[in-house]
Design a protein around this motif. Structure first.
Motif, PDB file in Angstrom:
ATOM      1  N   PHE A 482       4.454 -38.626 -82.468  1.00 25.15           N
ATOM      2  CA  PHE A 482       3.928 -37.227 -82.206  1.00 25.15           C
ATOM      3  C   PHE A 482       5.030 -36.194 -81.741  1.00 25.15           C
ATOM      4  CE2 PHE A 482       4.533 -36.974 -77.506  1.00 25.15           C
ATOM      5  CZ  PHE A 482       4.620 -38.437 -77.471  1.00 25.15           C
ATOM      6  N   GLN A 483       4.495 -35.104 -82.024  1.00 22.65           N
ATOM      7  CA  GLN A 483       5.527 -33.921 -81.587  1.00 22.65           C
ATOM      8  C   GLN A 483       4.674 -33.057 -80.697  1.00 22.65           C
ATOM      9  OE1 GLN A 483       6.748 -32.128 -85.101  1.00 22.65           O
ATOM     10  NE2 GLN A 483       8.547 -33.375 -85.224  1.00 22.65           N
ATOM     11  N   PHE A 484       5.086 -32.364 -79.500  1.00 26.25           N
ATOM     12  CA  PHE A 484       4.286 -31.690 -78.665  1.00 26.25           C
ATOM     13  C   PHE A 484       5.145 -30.541 -78.169  1.00 26.25           C
ATOM     14  CE2 PHE A 484       6.168 -31.953 -74.426  1.00 26.25           C
ATOM     15  CZ  PHE A 484       7.055 -32.981 -74.528  1.00 26.25           C
ATOM     16  N   GLN A 485       4.318 -29.321 -78.156  1.00 30.11           N
ATOM     17  CA  GLN A 485       4.675 -28.134 -77.730  1.00 30.11           C
ATOM     18  C   GLN A 485       3.892 -27.232 -76.715  1.00 30.11           C
ATOM     19  OE1 GLN A 485       7.432 -26.243 -79.093  1.00 30.11           O
ATOM     20  NE2 GLN A 485       7.091 -25.066 -77.748  1.00 30.11           N
ATOM     21  N   PRO A 486       4.377 -27.256 -75.525  1.00 29.16           N
ATOM     22  CA  PRO A 486       3.745 -26.428 -74.256  1.00 29.16           C
ATOM     23  C   PRO A 486       3.380 -25.094 -74.946  1.00 29.16           C
ATOM     24  CG  PRO A 486       5.648 -27.794 -73.448  1.00 29.16           C
ATOM     25  CD  PRO A 486       5.793 -27.786 -74.795  1.00 29.16           C
ATOM     26  N   ARG A 487       2.524 -24.394 -74.491  1.00 35.59           N
ATOM     27  CA  ARG A 487       2.100 -22.950 -74.781  1.00 35.59           C
ATOM     28  C   ARG A 487       1.760 -22.391 -73.456  1.00 35.59           C
ATOM     29  NH1 ARG A 487       3.296 -22.476 -79.930  1.00 35.59           N
ATOM     30  NH2 ARG A 487       2.875 -24.043 -81.309  1.00 35.59           N
ATOM     31  N   GLN A 488       1.951 -21.168 -73.348  1.00 39.69           N
ATOM     32  CA  GLN A 488       1.600 -20.703 -72.032  1.00 39.69           C
ATOM     33  C   GLN A 488       0.683 -19.568 -72.165  1.00 39.69           C
ATOM     34  OE1 GLN A 488       5.754 -19.788 -70.567  1.00 39.69           O
ATOM     35  NE2 GLN A 488       5.958 -21.545 -69.827  1.00 39.69           N
ATOM     36  N   ALA A 489      -0.156 -19.443 -71.142  1.00 37.86           N
ATOM     37  CA  ALA A 489      -1.155 -18.593 -71.004  1.00 37.86           C
ATOM     38  C   ALA A 489      -1.731 -18.138 -72.366  1.00 37.86           C
ATOM     39  CB  ALA A 489      -0.413 -17.036 -70.581  1.00 37.86           C
ATOM     40  N   VAL A 490      -2.714 -19.138 -72.629  1.00 34.99           N
ATOM     41  CA  VAL A 490      -3.413 -19.044 -73.843  1.00 34.99           C
ATOM     42  C   VAL A 490      -4.650 -18.471 -73.154  1.00 34.99           C
ATOM     43  CG1 VAL A 490      -4.464 -20.144 -76.073  1.00 34.99           C
ATOM     44  CG2 VAL A 490      -1.982 -20.685 -75.197  1.00 34.99           C
ATOM     45  N   ASP A 491      -5.517 -17.718 -74.086  1.00 33.16           N
ATOM     46  CA  ASP A 491      -6.869 -17.106 -73.530  1.00 33.16           C
ATOM     47  C   ASP A 491      -7.697 -18.179 -73.350  1.00 33.16           C
ATOM     48  OD1 ASP A 491      -8.545 -14.661 -73.378  1.00 33.16           O
ATOM     49  OD2 ASP A 491      -9.588 -16.054 -75.136  1.00 33.16           O
ATOM     50  N   ALA A 492      -8.233 -17.931 -72.193  1.00 27.72           N
ATOM     51  CA  ALA A 492      -9.320 -19.224 -71.817  1.00 27.72           C
ATOM     52  C   ALA A 492     -10.409 -19.383 -72.956  1.00 27.72           C
ATOM     53  CB  ALA A 492      -9.992 -18.808 -70.650  1.00 27.72           C
ATOM     54  N   GLN A 493     -10.956 -18.185 -73.302  1.00 29.58           N
ATOM     55  CA  GLN A 493     -12.207 -18.468 -74.425  1.00 29.58           C
ATOM     56  C   GLN A 493     -11.663 -19.035 -75.486  1.00 29.58           C
ATOM     57  OE1 GLN A 493     -13.502 -14.524 -75.072  1.00 29.58           O
ATOM     58  NE2 GLN A 493     -15.192 -14.698 -73.902  1.00 29.58           N
ATOM     59  N   MET A 494     -10.502 -18.854 -76.188  1.00 30.53           N
ATOM     60  CA  MET A 494      -9.765 -19.455 -77.197  1.00 30.53           C
ATOM     61  C   MET A 494      -9.651 -21.027 -76.881  1.00 30.53           C
ATOM     62  SD  MET A 494      -6.290 -18.836 -79.435  1.00 30.53           S
ATOM     63  CE  MET A 494      -6.611 -16.954 -79.506  1.00 30.53           C
ATOM     64  N   VAL A 495      -9.030 -21.391 -75.849  1.00 28.65           N
ATOM     65  CA  VAL A 495      -8.794 -22.592 -75.315  1.00 28.65           C
ATOM     66  C   VAL A 495     -10.424 -23.375 -75.226  1.00 28.65           C
ATOM     67  CG1 VAL A 495      -8.224 -24.124 -73.620  1.00 28.65           C
ATOM     68  CG2 VAL A 495      -7.021 -22.164 -74.240  1.00 28.65           C
ATOM     69  N   GLU A 496     -11.242 -22.983 -74.947  1.00 32.20           N
ATOM     70  CA  GLU A 496     -12.858 -23.690 -74.752  1.00 32.20           C
ATOM     71  C   GLU A 496     -13.319 -23.567 -75.927  1.00 32.20           C
ATOM     72  OE1 GLU A 496     -14.219 -20.826 -71.780  1.00 32.20           O
ATOM     73  OE2 GLU A 496     -13.039 -21.736 -70.201  1.00 32.20           O
ATOM     74  N   ALA A 497     -13.046 -22.629 -76.910  1.00 26.73           N
ATOM     75  CA  ALA A 497     -13.551 -22.774 -78.084  1.00 26.73           C
ATOM     76  C   ALA A 497     -12.899 -23.970 -79.042  1.00 26.73           C
ATOM     77  CB  ALA A 497     -13.271 -21.514 -79.201  1.00 26.73           C
ATOM     78  N   ILE A 498     -11.628 -24.006 -78.817  1.00 26.80           N
ATOM     79  CA  ILE A 498     -10.815 -25.283 -79.428  1.00 26.80           C
ATOM     80  C   ILE A 498     -11.379 -26.650 -78.894  1.00 26.80           C
ATOM     81  CG2 ILE A 498      -8.751 -26.576 -79.370  1.00 26.80           C
ATOM     82  CD1 ILE A 498      -7.237 -23.569 -79.332  1.00 26.80           C
ATOM     83  N   LEU A 499     -11.770 -26.650 -77.606  1.00 23.09           N
ATOM     84  CA  LEU A 499     -12.159 -28.049 -77.085  1.00 23.09           C
ATOM     85  C   LEU A 499     -13.637 -27.937 -77.154  1.00 23.09           C
ATOM     86  CD1 LEU A 499     -10.020 -27.808 -74.116  1.00 23.09           C
ATOM     87  CD2 LEU A 499      -9.780 -29.280 -76.013  1.00 23.09           C
ATOM     88  N   GLY A 500     -14.183 -27.064 -77.934  1.00 26.54           N
ATOM     89  CA  GLY A 500     -15.917 -27.199 -78.087  1.00 26.54           C
ATOM     90  C   GLY A 500     -16.528 -26.972 -77.109  1.00 26.54           C
ATOM     91  N   GLN A 501     -16.103 -26.256 -75.894  1.00 25.42           N
ATOM     92  CA  GLN A 501     -16.811 -26.108 -74.820  1.00 25.42           C
ATOM     93  C   GLN A 501     -17.243 -24.523 -74.646  1.00 25.42           C
ATOM     94  OE1 GLN A 501     -13.734 -26.665 -71.650  1.00 25.42           O
ATOM     95  NE2 GLN A 501     -14.150 -28.863 -72.115  1.00 25.42           N
ATOM     96  N   GLU A 502     -18.441 -24.391 -74.058  1.00 22.65           N
ATOM     97  CA  GLU A 502     -18.917 -22.800 -73.792  1.00 22.65           C
ATOM     98  C   GLU A 502     -19.042 -22.747 -72.457  1.00 22.65           C
ATOM     99  OE1 GLU A 502     -21.905 -23.006 -77.707  1.00 22.65           O
ATOM    100  OE2 GLU A 502     -22.597 -22.336 -75.839  1.00 22.65           O
ATOM    101  N   ARG A 503     -18.453 -21.351 -72.116  1.00 21.44           N
ATOM    102  CA  ARG A 503     -18.860 -20.872 -71.028  1.00 21.44           C
ATOM    103  C   ARG A 503     -19.864 -20.690 -70.179  1.00 21.44           C
ATOM    104  NH1 ARG A 503     -14.123 -16.659 -68.968  1.00 21.44           N
ATOM    105  NH2 ARG A 503     -12.349 -18.144 -68.919  1.00 21.44           N
TER     106      ARG A 503
END
Lengths: 503, 307
Positions: A482-503
């Motif tokens: 694998f390869q990994f890349q940390p990313r900082q301060a990503v919008d929470a809504q976008m993250v939750e959408a990626i993870l299939g979660q709804e607020r």
């Protein structure tokens, strides 16, 4: 009908206006009275001549009807062949539009990616509709001509026949003798004299047409006017062909023969003894050609070739129809592993999807720590997987979003894994540092710092132990690389959408 | 101008407007010509014949005005004067040598009301009195140029259009589009292309091109509102300022003098409808179109340019 001299051809010519005859036959068909007239300049015509010309007329209509029927039959079968061909050609064309992905997608899906099911249907069915509209038009035309032929066969004979000497015809024949001779000379000498003969012929034909009009002979005027128009065209074409070169001479001779042939064709239908094309085989030829076109289209579009390292998923007709109209869930259908070839019902009747069995790369994500209330620091991990069990993968990927499901599941599990490790680490730090027990922020700062240092190790544990178990049922094998890349301060809504979660 | 080279100016207009001077001028030009008097209900008209006794082309040139002005007289005088003069002109000798031209002289300006909207097919309103038509039949023209002046009291810039009468194959005629060339790949477009190859169609095309080359402006005669032209369905608008009757109206017959000539004599006819402008402008345009039509019909321009 009027017996009048013709400029080309031998025998007696009985001129009539075809559109007037058709109107008379239509009237006769609906019961209106009609008479047949044969007008001659001198001796009355033989009854055989009258029958012969009427027979020719019937054969003309019958031939037209058969040819129209042939075209109708052709379009009846060729239309679905055309629709199949276009539906299978567009996805091939999509390959050349990779530089414009929306267009490529639209072509590949027959427009469904932009306009939905409706546009997809429209694109698929438009050639079919067009072809069948032509078939309807030709079949109607065929019915019309055959109707006229039937009326000419059954009703025309019963219409009273008037045979008379027409003084106007006699006067016309006398006055037209000189220009007619000049016209004949011009037509016979067209190959040698070229544009001069064509011009002379056109002028004489026009003057004869006007002479006929003045004598009240519209049938004769119409025929000679048609000849005038054709010879004028020949004159225009022969003009530039005149010249010294061999090619120009050949063109000139060719155009001259075409003009002579056209002159014969204008007057041929009026000549006793002319045999118009009856085309008895036209309907069969049309139907045969149409069926052949349809068979070829089915054969060619149904063929498939599956290369080594790939598989073909074929979705059945019923399942595809249900999925397209959203009346049911997708069923996986048949799987063909490469290398293989064969035939099945073509797209768009069935669904086809080629799968590469080569490794594929996807990205999965996980949260690392919250940043305020509206953002997260996350890690993007690029992993590769390959399809190991095509049947199981086909079940998962029936709707075409198998890869997305894999990525979602792995992202969620990675997020949970790292989240649990973070909580455990926080508890450990709080136990080891009681002075920090009341300062969760400080605790998590230490935890996050440690997490950042050990992130790669954590992900490796997940990839070697967790991921394979998770993906086993999906028919895929995940690589531990694998390869990994940390990313900082990503919008929470976008993250939750990626993870299939709804607020 | 290369055929009708007579000078038209204010003095000529003044003479044409004055009955005695008009008659004297007309008498002067027809002295050496064969003339025929056609008696009509509202006074006679003369037809003067010029040109060859053994012609290849027989041209009938007639000018009619729906309201009293001297344009017809000027055009008639100018046509006859140009054909009989010794003044050099490019096409005079070939026209006079190969054609017989009948010019209908408008000697009496009859006052009547001009319609608000010029009909495309006037149904014989202008110029189809029975004696006139009989004279035309006796002459047996092969080509008719009919100028209709619909100005009357109307004022405005000069506008004109052609209504052409020639034979077309019935199937092609029926399939022609109402306006222009029709939609691409349609049956109407194919019919239009086939018809446009007709030699008589091309005479009209080349006539307008010739008029443009002469530098004579031709603004299309259109109603103020499209809906005002109630008979626009009776014609195909085959090009700007060019129309031909539709097949049903062709079959009805007698749409105008040109249609009558086509039906009775098989003659190709061009009807020029004028409205507005000054009398001199109308006369100049009428002569330009008549010249263009005649030289194109006789193929004089083709022969010269080697087309």
């Amino acid at each position: 009908m009027r017996r009048a001299p013709a400029p080309i051809g031998d025998g007696a010519f009985y001129l009539y206006r075809p559109e007037q005859v058709e109107e008379s036959l239509h009237s006769l068909a609906v019961g209106a009275p009609a008479t047949r007239s044969i007008l001659v300049p001198d001796t009355l015509p033989d009854e055989k001549d009258v029958r012969a010309i009427e027979r020719q007329m019937r054969t003309t209509y019958m031939g037209r009807g058969r040819r129209a029927l042939g075209w109708g039959m052709w379009w009846l079968f060729a239309a679905p062949a055309l629709a199949l061909a276009i539906a299978n050609l567009l996805p091939v064309l999509a390959v050349f539009f990779g530089w414009l992905p929306p267009l490529a997608m639209a072509l590949a899906t027959l427009g469904a990616s932009t306009g939905g099911v409706v546009l997809g249907f429209a694109v698929t069915l438009a050639p079919l509709g067009w072809g069948w509209s032509r078939a309807v038009r030709d079949l109607k035309r065929a019915a019309r001509w055959r109707g006229l032929a039937r009326v000419a066969q059954r009703r025309l004979r019963t219409a009273p026949l008037r045979q008379e000497q027409d003084p106007a015809l006699a006067a016309f024949a006398q006055e037209a003798e000189a220009p007619l001779n000049r016209l004949r000379e011009a037509l016979n000498g067209m190959a040698e004299r070229g544009v001069d003969a064509a011009g002379e012929g056109a002028a004489q034909a026009r003057s004869i047409a006007q002479l006929a009009a003045r004598h009240g002979l519209p049938e004769v005027a119409q025929a000679y006017h048609a000849l005038y128009a054709r010879l004028s065209i020949a004159e225009r074409r022969l003009g530039p062909s005149e010249g010294g070169s061999v090619l120009a001479e050949r063109r000139s001779r060719g155009e001259a023969s075409k003009a002579q042939r056209a002159a014969r064709e204008i007057f041929a239908p009026f000549r006793i003894g002319h045999r118009p094309p009856a085309s008895p085989l036209a309907p069969y030829l049309g139907a045969g050609a149409g069926v052949l076109a349809l068979a070829l289209a089915l054969a060619l579009t149904g063929l498939y070739l599956v290369p080594d390292g790939a598989a073909l998923l074929i979705e059945g007709v019923a399942s595809r129809a249900a999925r397209v109209v959203r009346a049911g869930a997708a069923q996986p259908g048949a799987v063909v592993r490469g290398p293989a070839s064969g035939w099945s019902l073509p797209f768009p009747l069935t669904g086809r999807r080629y799968l590469s069995l080569e490794p594929r790369v996807i990205s999965i994500f996980s949260r690392l720590r919250p940043v305020g209330d509206a953002a997260y620091d996350i890690v993007e991990v690029r992993i590769s997987y390959r399809i190991s069990d095509v049947e199981r993968w086909a079940q998962l990927d029936a709707d075409g979003d198998g890869e997305r499901q894999i990525a979602l599941v792995l992202s969620q599990q990675l997020d949970e894994f790292i989240g649990e490790r973070r909580q455990t680490a926080a508890q450990q730090v709080a136990m080891e540092n009681p002075n920090l027990a009341n300062n969760p922020q400080a605790v998590f700062e230490r935890v996050d710092a440690s997490l950042a240092q050990n992130l790669e190790a954590l992900i490796r544990i997940f990839m070697t132990q967790g991921a394979p178990q998770l993906t086993q049922g999906a028919g895929v094998q995940v690589s531990p690389q694998f390869q990994f890349q940390p990313r900082q301060a990503v919008d929470a809504q976008m993250v939750e959408a990626i993870l299939g979660q709804e607020r | 101008m290369n055929l009708f080279t007579s000078q038209l100016d204010a003095a000529r207009l003044a003479r044409a407007a004055e009955p005695a001077a008009r008659a004297a001028d007309l008498d002067a030009v027809v002295t050496a010509l064969h003339t025929e008097v056609v008696p009509l209900a509202l006074g006679a008209r003369r037809v003067a014949y010029a040109g060859s006794e053994t012609p290849r082309e027989r041209v009938w040139l007639q000018v009619d005005a729906c309201a009293g002005e001297a344009v017809g007289a000027m055009v008639g005088w100018a046509a006859l004067e140009s054909l009989t003069t010794e003044r050099p002109a490019q096409y005079r000798i070939p026209v006079v040598g190969r054609a017989r031209i009948a010019v209908v002289i408008d000697e009496q300006s009859v006052a009547s009301a001009a319609p608000n909207v010029v009909p495309l097919l006037d149904a014989g309103w202008l110029g189809t009195q029975t004696p006139m038509v009989e004279a035309l039949r006796r002459f047996a023209p092969s080509f008719v140029v009919h100028v209709q002046d619909w100005t009357g009291d109307a004022r405005g810039p000069l506008a004109a259009r052609l209504v052409e009468s020639f034979h077309l194959d019935a199937e092609t005629h029926a399939a022609l589009p109402a306006r222009g060339g029709g939609r691409r790949l349609s049956r109407a477009r194919r019919a239009y292309r086939a018809a446009a190859a007709n030699p008589d169609w091309m005479v009209g095309t080349r006539t307008l091109a010739y008029v443009r080359r002469l530098g004579v402006p031709l603004r299309e005669l259109l109603p103020e509102r499209e809906g005002d032209q109630l008979d626009r369905h009776a014609v195909h608008a085959i090009a700007p300022a060019r129309h031909i009757p539709t097949l049903p109206y062709r079959r009805l017959g007698a749409g105008n003098l040109g249609e009558l000539a086509l039906a009775t004599c098989g003659a190709h006819a061009i009807t020029l409808q004028l409205r507005g402008g000054s009398p001199l402008e109308r006369a100049a345009l009428a002569l330009a179109v008549a010249e263009a039509a005649i030289v194109q019909r006789m193929g004089l321009v083709q022969q010269e340019s080697g087309e």
